[in-house]
Design a protein around this motif. Sequence first.
Motif, PDB file in Angstrom:
ATOM      1  N   ALA A 175       0.839  -1.208   0.000  1.00  0.00           N
ATOM      2  CA  ALA A 175       0.000   0.000   0.000  1.00  0.00           C
ATOM      3  C   ALA A 175       0.871   1.255   0.000  1.00  0.00           C
ATOM      4  O   ALA A 175       0.621   2.193  -0.759  1.00  0.00           O
ATOM      5  N   ASP A 176       1.917   1.262   0.819  1.00  0.00           N
ATOM      6  CA  ASP A 176       2.776   2.451   0.893  1.00  0.00           C
ATOM      7  C   ASP A 176       3.434   2.750  -0.448  1.00  0.00           C
ATOM      8  O   ASP A 176       3.539   3.902  -0.860  1.00  0.00           O
ATOM      9  N   GLN A 177       3.894   1.710  -1.134  1.00  0.00           N
ATOM     10  CA  GLN A 177       4.607   1.951  -2.392  1.00  0.00           C
ATOM     11  C   GLN A 177       3.658   2.347  -3.520  1.00  0.00           C
ATOM     12  O   GLN A 177       3.988   3.199  -4.348  1.00  0.00           O
ATOM     13  N   ASP A 223      -6.160   4.619   9.733  1.00  0.00           N
ATOM     14  CA  ASP A 223      -6.452   4.685   8.298  1.00  0.00           C
ATOM     15  C   ASP A 223      -6.081   3.382   7.604  1.00  0.00           C
ATOM     16  O   ASP A 223      -6.711   2.968   6.636  1.00  0.00           O
ATOM     17  N   ARG A 224      -5.028   2.743   8.093  1.00  0.00           N
ATOM     18  CA  ARG A 224      -4.656   1.446   7.529  1.00  0.00           C
ATOM     19  C   ARG A 224      -5.720   0.398   7.853  1.00  0.00           C
ATOM     20  O   ARG A 224      -6.047  -0.455   7.024  1.00  0.00           O
ATOM     21  N   MET A 225      -6.243   0.443   9.065  1.00  0.00           N
ATOM     22  CA  MET A 225      -7.285  -0.509   9.453  1.00  0.00           C
ATOM     23  C   MET A 225      -8.512  -0.370   8.556  1.00  0.00           C
ATOM     24  O   MET A 225      -9.099  -1.353   8.130  1.00  0.00           O
ATOM     25  N   LEU A 483      -5.287  -2.638   0.031  1.00  0.00           N
ATOM     26  CA  LEU A 483      -3.898  -3.094   0.152  1.00  0.00           C
ATOM     27  C   LEU A 483      -3.353  -2.911   1.560  1.00  0.00           C
ATOM     28  O   LEU A 483      -2.428  -3.620   1.960  1.00  0.00           O
ATOM     29  N   ASP A 484      -3.948  -2.006   2.333  1.00  0.00           N
ATOM     30  CA  ASP A 484      -3.573  -1.937   3.750  1.00  0.00           C
ATOM     31  C   ASP A 484      -3.954  -3.232   4.458  1.00  0.00           C
ATOM     32  O   ASP A 484      -3.234  -3.701   5.333  1.00  0.00           O
ATOM     33  N   ASP A 487      -1.417  -5.831   3.554  1.00  0.00           N
ATOM     34  CA  ASP A 487      -0.159  -5.609   4.288  1.00  0.00           C
ATOM     35  C   ASP A 487      -0.275  -5.985   5.761  1.00  0.00           C
ATOM     36  O   ASP A 487       0.711  -6.346   6.401  1.00  0.00           O
ATOM     37  N   LEU A 488      -1.483  -5.867   6.307  1.00  0.00           N
ATOM     38  CA  LEU A 488      -1.692  -6.232   7.712  1.00  0.00           C
ATOM     39  C   LEU A 488      -1.951  -7.732   7.868  1.00  0.00           C
ATOM     40  O   LEU A 488      -2.220  -8.201   8.968  1.00  0.00           O
ATOM     41  N   GLY A 489      -1.910  -8.477   6.766  1.00  0.00           N
ATOM     42  CA  GLY A 489      -1.942  -9.935   6.879  1.00  0.00           C
ATOM     43  C   GLY A 489      -3.141 -10.635   6.279  1.00  0.00           C
ATOM     44  O   GLY A 489      -3.230 -11.859   6.338  1.00  0.00           O
ATOM     45  N   MET A 490      -4.072  -9.888   5.676  1.00  0.00           N
ATOM     46  CA  MET A 490      -5.270 -10.526   5.129  1.00  0.00           C
ATOM     47  C   MET A 490      -4.949 -11.114   3.757  1.00  0.00           C
ATOM     48  O   MET A 490      -5.381 -10.623   2.709  1.00  0.00           O
TER      49      MET A 490
END
Length: 498
Positions: A175-177, A223-225, A483-484, A487-490
């Motif tokens: 997500a960051d990239q 916001d990532r959540m 995409l967050d 990145d958090l594992g989903m």
Amino acid sequence: MAEGQGMTRRQALTLAGAGALSAGVGVAGLVNEWGSPEPRVVGGGSSEGGTTGMELRQPDEHVSSGGELALTLSAVAGRAQVAGRSVECLSYNGSVPGPTLRVRAGDRITLDLDNRLGESTNLHVHGLQVSPSDNSDNVFLEIKDGETFRYEYDIAKDHPAGTFWYHPHLHHTVADQLWAGLCGAIIIERDDVPSLGAQQERVLVITDVTLAGDRVVEAALPDRMLGREGDLVLVNGQLEPVVTVTPGGHEHWRVVNACCSRFLRLRLDGAELRQVAGDVGPLAAPTSVEEILLAPGNRADLLVRIPGEGTHELIAEPVDRGSAGMGRMGGRAGGTGEAVTLLRVNARGDAAPGASLPAQLADLDDLRDVEVDQKRVLTFAMGMGFGRGMSLTIDDKTFDAERVDQSVRLGTVEEWTIENVSPMDHPFHLHVWPMNVVSRDGSPVEGPPEWKDVVIVPAGGNVTVRMRIKDFPGRTVYHCHILDHEDLGMMGLVEAKA
Ligand code: C2O
Ligand code: CU
Ligand code: CU
């Protein structure tokens, strides 16, 4: 107090001008080092505008010849044009979005990914039905800063024509990239697709981002959540550009939702819109649409016709994608409350004759009444964890690159029911094998076969899809395309064997 001071230092670093980046520290690298369980807003304020009203540009296009497309893709941290201003961001070959790759079914694409981000990355060709192993679409590779890696993708002769895209896929940084600027379109053409007679073809890569001055603002944990959404929604990196069209003629727009989390419900009032292709290439026939809903990762090819002179707006209507209504997330909602203007269409000049559209576009495979070899249920959930806030899981697990979650056999048909027991929508994405949507909440999908590579699974609902595992042994992934969340594992791992 100590924490506050620490944050000030970090903030100073984030906003420290070109120095930090030229020292070899990428935007996303900074973000990750600072992944803190506390909500933090860096950048202090929303994006001030940018330059609007410029003619819509097209990303540079690289076209295959003689069955090959070879290109160096330099992933760089540095300045590029975003929203009409010079921004410290990440880009492929210096532009946001990166170049468009146009190839034909049967071609080989050779990409030298030259990593100058100051942090690791890799590359994924979203939607391409190619091998997930070795130096093909292998998302388990890590290309370190300073390395160049050669990717090779062999596109089969029977690969569907259509609009696809590329973006980084290194777990925890995707997500960051992407947010910082890394994505681009891929177009696959085939001789046997009927001509649409469009006067103009355009690529519309839609992204969103929040800027503070000439910096990309990092996303805070809440916001990532929810899945971050940017203050600015851009088309080909531009803010509210203008497209000038001939009244009466048809344009062919290839629309990519390359936002990290934002769902796009697109309308263009005053225009006739027909969808001619989706994620997996041509629809059975051109289909008139009033609006079109694209989850992150989805694509739509549209034929656009404005009957007379005038100015019209392409709008993204607000989409309620549920809320993370637990604990300290305090019931914040995903999705925005306001409509956003993406671009303006100016129809000017003498009317052109419209094209006569083919009645049929493709004879689509249909898995709805074939025999299924294996059925599975996958459960998407969000729950309260400790320390890091909420957990995002598939079958109670977060991603582990060493663990095979699903083993499938080549030559079989799989049926997966994706259950969502969380209060937010999750767009389900599977690499390599496209999905034929069979039912939603138990109601069968009627009409022409619906093929997707990202399928929205609504909060509290379920979707059943079928896949033909026709080729490519090896390991790849499925995940939420917020995409967050990925990145958090989903995300889970699927392995195909003979
Ligand atoms: Cu577009 Cu696995 O992602
Ligand atoms: Cu993908
Ligand atoms: Cu999700």
